[in-house]
Design an enzyme around this catalytic site. Structure first.
Site, short mmCIF file in Angstrom:
data_model
loop_
_atom_site.label_atom_id
_atom_site.label_comp_id
_atom_site.label_asym_id
_atom_site.label_seq_id
_atom_site.Cartn_x
_atom_site.Cartn_y
_atom_site.Cartn_z
N LYS A 23 0.84 -1.20 0.00
CA LYS A 23 0.00 0.00 0.00
C LYS A 23 0.87 1.25 0.00
O LYS A 23 0.67 2.17 -0.79
CB LYS A 23 -0.91 -0.03 1.23
CG LYS A 23 -1.93 1.08 1.25
CD LYS A 23 -2.83 0.98 2.46
CE LYS A 23 -3.75 -0.21 2.37
NZ LYS A 23 -4.42 -0.52 3.63
N ARG A 92 -3.02 3.18 8.54
CA ARG A 92 -3.34 1.97 7.77
C ARG A 92 -2.18 1.01 7.73
O ARG A 92 -1.04 1.41 7.56
CB ARG A 92 -3.69 2.36 6.32
CG ARG A 92 -4.96 3.14 6.20
CD ARG A 92 -5.10 3.74 4.81
NE ARG A 92 -6.29 4.59 4.75
CZ ARG A 92 -7.48 4.17 4.35
NH1 ARG A 92 -7.65 2.93 3.95
NH2 ARG A 92 -8.51 4.99 4.35
N GLY A 101 -7.89 -7.54 4.82
CA GLY A 101 -8.63 -7.58 6.08
C GLY A 101 -7.90 -8.25 7.22
O GLY A 101 -8.44 -8.40 8.31
N MET A 103 -4.98 -7.32 8.72
CA MET A 103 -4.36 -6.44 9.71
C MET A 103 -5.22 -5.21 9.88
O MET A 103 -6.21 -5.03 9.22
CB MET A 103 -2.95 -6.10 9.27
CG MET A 103 -2.04 -7.30 9.42
SD MET A 103 -0.44 -7.03 8.72
CE MET A 103 -0.80 -6.57 7.07
N ARG A 338 -3.74 -1.74 -5.75
CA ARG A 338 -2.89 -2.93 -5.64
C ARG A 338 -3.27 -3.85 -6.78
O ARG A 338 -4.35 -3.69 -7.37
CB ARG A 338 -3.07 -3.61 -4.29
CG ARG A 338 -4.48 -4.08 -4.08
CD ARG A 338 -4.68 -4.63 -2.69
NE ARG A 338 -6.10 -4.94 -2.49
CZ ARG A 338 -6.69 -5.06 -1.32
NH1 ARG A 338 -6.01 -4.88 -0.22
NH2 ARG A 338 -7.95 -5.37 -1.22
N HIS A 455 -16.31 -8.32 1.91
CA HIS A 455 -15.24 -9.17 2.42
C HIS A 455 -15.37 -10.61 1.90
O HIS A 455 -14.41 -11.21 1.42
CB HIS A 455 -15.28 -9.15 3.96
CG HIS A 455 -14.34 -10.11 4.60
ND1 HIS A 455 -14.75 -11.36 5.01
CD2 HIS A 455 -13.02 -10.04 4.85
CE1 HIS A 455 -13.71 -12.00 5.52
NE2 HIS A 455 -12.65 -11.22 5.44
N SER A 802 11.95 -43.23 -18.10
CA SER A 802 10.91 -42.43 -17.44
C SER A 802 11.15 -42.54 -15.94
O SER A 802 11.11 -43.63 -15.37
CB SER A 802 9.53 -42.96 -17.80
OG SER A 802 8.55 -42.21 -17.13
N CYS A 870 7.36 -39.61 -14.50
CA CYS A 870 5.95 -39.94 -14.37
C CYS A 870 5.53 -40.12 -12.91
O CYS A 870 4.41 -40.50 -12.63
CB CYS A 870 5.59 -41.18 -15.19
SG CYS A 870 6.49 -42.65 -14.68
N TYR A 890 10.02 -34.64 -21.28
CA TYR A 890 8.61 -34.43 -20.94
C TYR A 890 8.34 -34.70 -19.46
O TYR A 890 9.16 -35.33 -18.77
CB TYR A 890 7.70 -35.33 -21.79
CG TYR A 890 7.83 -36.81 -21.51
CD1 TYR A 890 7.06 -37.42 -20.52
CD2 TYR A 890 8.72 -37.60 -22.22
CE1 TYR A 890 7.17 -38.77 -20.25
CE2 TYR A 890 8.84 -38.96 -21.97
CZ TYR A 890 8.06 -39.54 -20.97
OH TYR A 890 8.18 -40.88 -20.70
C1 PEP Z 1 6.83 -44.13 -9.58
O1 PEP Z 1 7.40 -44.95 -8.87
O2 PEP Z 1 7.10 -42.92 -9.59
C2 PEP Z 1 5.76 -44.55 -10.48
C3 PEP Z 1 5.22 -43.73 -11.35
O3 PEP Z 1 5.31 -45.84 -10.31
P1 PEP Z 1 4.19 -46.23 -9.25
O4 PEP Z 1 3.72 -44.97 -8.63
O5 PEP Z 1 3.13 -46.93 -10.02
O6 PEP Z 1 4.97 -47.10 -8.33
#
Ligand code: PEP
Ligand code: MG
Length: 917
Positions: A23, A92, A101, A103, A338, A455, A802, A870, A890
């Site tokens: 502020k 303020r 709100g 403080m 703000r 509010h 992966s 993954c 990825y």
């Molecule tokens: C992992 O181990 O990260 C994975 C994706 O396999 P899961 O979670 O099926 O063991």
């Protein structure tokens, strides 16, 4: 030289929010770019931290405050504490992160019996003067002297009753004068001291109170909930600002506005105002204000000035602003600005539109949106086909639909929402900052009073929770714990549904549907995809999940876990047959029944995703996971034996059986084969024996994944055949599919080579059968430490890696997610032993090092090696910055996180220059 703690708005650095608070910094900036801001100054957050550390104001600060007040007197031509032309100020709070709100703020400071008389004489408006005085005594009493509101409210309501008026505006000058005197008595009674009349004493107490509110319960809770750390906001500044009055008559008004509609992001004048009122009336929802567009007719010249102010604010900040203003006798002052807190849909729309208007570039359009916030846009919407008539209509203040049981106070919301895990709608007349914990625990908020900037609306929007405000048809009676709509009486625990988009309220539960992407979200994520280098795949196990992932823009499937397909109800008996098989032939016979089922699943998933890649992982869990637990089996057997002794006939027993434990019976497919209890018992005994034989001391580290696949190669062969045949059928149907076969739990190159040999055995058979060539890739999960260390040779066989960071994290830390989260991780986090939960946020320093090592060495063997992640951390924006940095190809995450990850992938690219793992 003494430390500088105080900055005039004409001199403070508008960029230094850590020092001056948001502020204060913005008031400096607005003053310096020539907007009309009431003169004032800011006492820095450093003074606040010193005050909290030493429990007293730093030396010399009050002297400096006096010097600045003298300057302010000169600027305004008024005197602080003077009777002729009294200077009143507001005190303020404001930290570097906005915490609406949380403080404290005190208005009209400097009023006492002397200045009050002066103010009345000067304005010729007794009512205004007494009104300002009673407001000040209450606010100051509450904040600086700790007198609870209800002591004041009782007197206020009593005078209202005596005067026979319903709304505050109905009170006369004399009523207000009486209220002021009653309030002075309240302060004397509650504090044992008279109300301070010396304006400098008032000022000092107020400064201390505002500084102290930084450590108040509300503010502390808020910071904890929103994970605001000291490097983001540390202490509050105090702003001392000349009061301007929106309540001096009908040429005065007060209002709040957003430079765009914060519910939708649309580029329109948005806001509300109240004629002849003070700012707190709008924010507290005490009077329902008018939409700003009405000002166009009511005060056309001021409306024009307001449009100009709005355009200047956006033009300067290149960001949607949430501003407050007061009009005093026809002069417009901007009191605060703000960055606007908006829900995700509004952020997305305004980003796309501001970029298209040339106000910001695409990079900024992407960066101003927190990827996690997109989760809100995945909120359910009311099913458009529903036929339920609304019971009440309010204003939609924060979109999304939710159903829940109503409660009437924040504590009950917490008890039932968090404690008993119920879905709660918090219903109030209006909300106050002290209700904040109830917001966290509720799935929606409904108020009967207040407008879109009340509010409730502001806080709910910040949290992305559905909220309906100003539903005036609902009569909320907190004391009786009921809400009345016409002749319907709702009690605590009754279910309602609110639609925070349309503002409608329904009795009971109305069905909801998955949301659709808005066109702006599509555009924005399209820009994100153009910028990002990290691709975003989805973890999906079924054709439906694959379709959903595809709708959300997944660029393929990074993990299709095949074990879930085994768990389907009609398949479990076959899986059981496979597990119980004594010979390879028997096992193959059972697997032959599973083959067409897996093939058709894979085919559908490949088809939905075509031509994008689909990574199918061969069976991972130990097979005893498909059996009931030993304990269940023992209990069942005991139960059956008991029944056999007591029941009358075999027919009757089997009926009782079916009712007694239908799930276990059906799950094992036993009743279809035999109605004889002895047969059932024998089967159960056999399963129990098998379960005991398969029992492992440490199943997570046991006979699973590739180890299972190599000891029972017929299982993997069936799965490999199912993948290749599914692909072959698609190819025959001219669908361009890209299957990938992935092996779990690999430790050595040898394991992978042996699975590859199975593939090479099955492939020619499939190609011959279908008369097509099947292209696919063959790769491995990297979820075992040894695999990461031996990545260079593993890449000789694997065409892609992966990272399974669920298992890899467990292996690296040597603790499991379930035990950690249930036992010691919360302590580790709160005690600062571990900063994050490594199962949510990738441990870049440990697990990340293994990943980097594996990527670098894997690519020595195979330069174009495709590498993904993954594990759960794959959809976590901060972890994704590491994945980008470590040159992953990825990430793969659950479908609803795909939009979040697409935006986060663009952020990772745009911010790569300043990334430190
Ligand atoms: C992992 O181990 O990260 C994975 C994706 O396999 P899961 O979670 O099926 O063991
Ligand atoms: Mg795993």
């Amino acid at each position: 030289m003494a430390k500088k703690y105080i900055y005039k708005y004409t001199e403070g650095d508008g960029k230094n929010k850590m020092l001056l608070g948001g502020k204060g910094a913005n008031l400096c900036e607005m003053t310096q770019i020539g907007l009309r801001v009431p003169p004032g100054f800011v006492i820095s957050t450093e003074a606040c931290l010193d005050y909290i550390a030493n429990n007293r104001l730093p030396d010399g600060v009050m002297d400096d405050v006096r010097a600045h007040m003298a300057w302010l007197e000169k600027e305004t031509g008024k005197q602080f504490g003077g009777a002729g032309n009294p200077l009143l100020v507001s005190v303020r709070s404001g930290s570097s992160m906005s915490m609406p709100g949380m403080m404290d703020t005190i208005l009209n400071l400097g009023l006492n019996e002397t200045t009050l008389a002066g103010l009345i004489k000067l304005t010729g408006n007794e009512r205004f003067g007494y009104d300002a005085y009673r407001r000040f005594i209450q606010l100051f009493g509450k904040i600086a002297l700790g007198v609870d509101d209800h002591h004041f409210d009782e007197h206020f309501e009593a005078v209202k009753r005596r005067a026979g008026v319903k709304v505050d505006l109905g009170l006369s000058a004399n009523d207000l004068k009486d209220i002021g005197q009653l309030f002075l008595k309240v302060v004397q009674e509650q504090t044992g001291r008279p109300f301070p009349q010396d304006p400098y004493e008032q000022l000092e107490l107020a400064i201390k109170a505002v500084f102290g509110s930084w450590m108040g319960q509300r503010a502390v809770d808020y910071r904890r909930e929103f994970k605001i750390t000291p490097d983001q906001a540390n202490g509050t500044a105090v702003n001392i600002v000349t009061m301007v009055f929106g309540n001096m008559g009908n040429d005065c008004s007060t209002g709040v506005g957003f430079t765009r509609d914060p519910g939708t992001g649309e580029n329109v004048m948005y806001g509300e105002y109240l004629v002849n009122a003070q700012g707190e009336d709008v924010v507290a929802g005490i009077r329902t204000p008018k939409p700003v567009l009405e000002m166009k007719n009511e005060m056309p010249d001021l409306f024009r000035q307001l449009v100009e102010l709005r355009n200047k604010l956006e033009g300067h900040y290149h960001e949607v602003q949430d501003y407050e203003y007061t009009i005093e006798k026809g002069v417009l002052y901007c009191l605060q600005t703000r960055n606007g807190k908006m829900n995700a849909a509004a952020m997305v729309r305004s980003s796309v539109e501001m970029a298209n208007e040339g106000l910001i570039n695409r990079e900024k359009a992407l960066l101003r949106i927190d990827p996690e916030s997109l989760e809100q846009m995945m909120f359910p919407q009311l099913d458009p086909k529903h036929k339920v008539a609304p019971a009440a209509q309010g204003m939609g203040a924060s979109p999304g639909a939710s159903s829940g049981k109503i409660v009437f106070d924040a504590d009950t919301a917490v008890k039932r929402g968090r404690g008993a895990n119920e879905k709660i709608i918090l219903v109030r007349e209006e909300t106050k900052p002290e209700d904040i914990h109830g917001f966290f625990a509720a799935v929606g908020i409904l108020t009967s009073r207040g407008g879109k900037t009340s509010h409730a609306a502001v806080v709910a929007r910040g949290m992305g929770k559905p909220c309906v405000v100003g539903a005036e048809d609902i009569n909320v009676n907190v004391h009786q714990r009921q809400a009345v709509i016409g002749d319907v009486v709702l009690h605590e625990g009754d279910i309602v549904t609110i639609d925070g988009g349309s503002g409608r309220v329904y009795l009971g539960e109305v069905p909801t549907v998955e949301p659709e992407f808005t066109p702006e979200l599509r555009t924005l994520l399209g820009w994100a995809d153009e910028i990002a280098t990290l691709k975003v795949m989805a973890n999906a196990d079924t054709p439906d999940a694959a379709q959903r992932a595809s709708n959300y823009g997944a660029m393929g499937i990074g993990l299709c876990r095949t074990e879930r397909m085994f768990n389907a109800k009609e398949r479990l008996p076959i899986v059981l047959e496979m597990i119980l098989a004594e010979t390879t032939e028997d096992r193959e016979a059972a697997l032959a029944k599973l083959l067409p089922m897996q093939r058709s699943d894979f085919k559908e998933i490949l088809r939905v995703m075509a031509p994008r890649p689909v990574t199918i992982r061969l069976l991972d869990p130990p097979i005893h996971e498909f059996l009931p637990s030993e304990q269940t089996l023992v209990d069942d057997i005991e139960h059956l034996r008991h029944l056999r002794q007591t029941a009358q006939g075999l027919e009757a027993i089997s009926q009782i059986l079916a009712q007694a434990n239908p799930k276990a019976v059906e799950q094992l497919g036993i009743l279809n084969d035999s109605h004889l209890v002895s047969d059932v018992l024998a089967k159960k005994e056999e399963i129990l024996q098998k379960a005991r034989a398969l029992h492992e001391i440490n199943p997570m580290l046991g006979h699973r994944g590739v180890r299972l696949g190599l000891t029972y190669p017929e299982i993997y062969k069936m799965q490999i055949r199912a993948v290749l045949e599914a692909a072959a059928e698609c190819i025959q149907e001219k669908v361009n599919v890209h299957p990938e076969i992935m092996v779990p739990q690999v430790c050595t190159k040898e394991e992978l080579m042996r699975v590859r040999a199975l593939v090479d055995e099955v492939l020619p058979e499939v190609e011959a059968k279908y008369a097509v060539k099947v292209h696919f890739e063959f790769g491995t999960m990297m979820e075992v430490v040894r695999a990461c260390l031996r990545s260079e040779e593993i890449a000789e066989v694997a065409e892609f890696f992966s990272f399974g960071t669920n298992d890899l994290t467990q292996a690296t830390f040597s603790f499991s997610r379930e035990d950690a989260e249930n036992k010691f991780l919360p302590f580790y986090n709160s005690a600062g032993i571990l900063k994050d939960n490594p199962f949510e946020a990738l441990d870049t320093k440990g697990v990340g090092q293994l990943m980097s090592f594996a990527v670098t060495n894997g690519r020595k063997t195979r330069s174009g090696l495709k590498v993904g992640i993954c594990g759960e951390q794959g959809g976590h924006p901060r972890s994704m910055r590491f994945c980008h940095y470590a040159n992953l190809t990825y990430v793969s995450c659950s479908s609803p996180r795909v939009p979040i990850a697409r935006l986060a992938a663009a952020h990772a690219k745009l911010l790569e220059g300043n990334y430190q793992p």
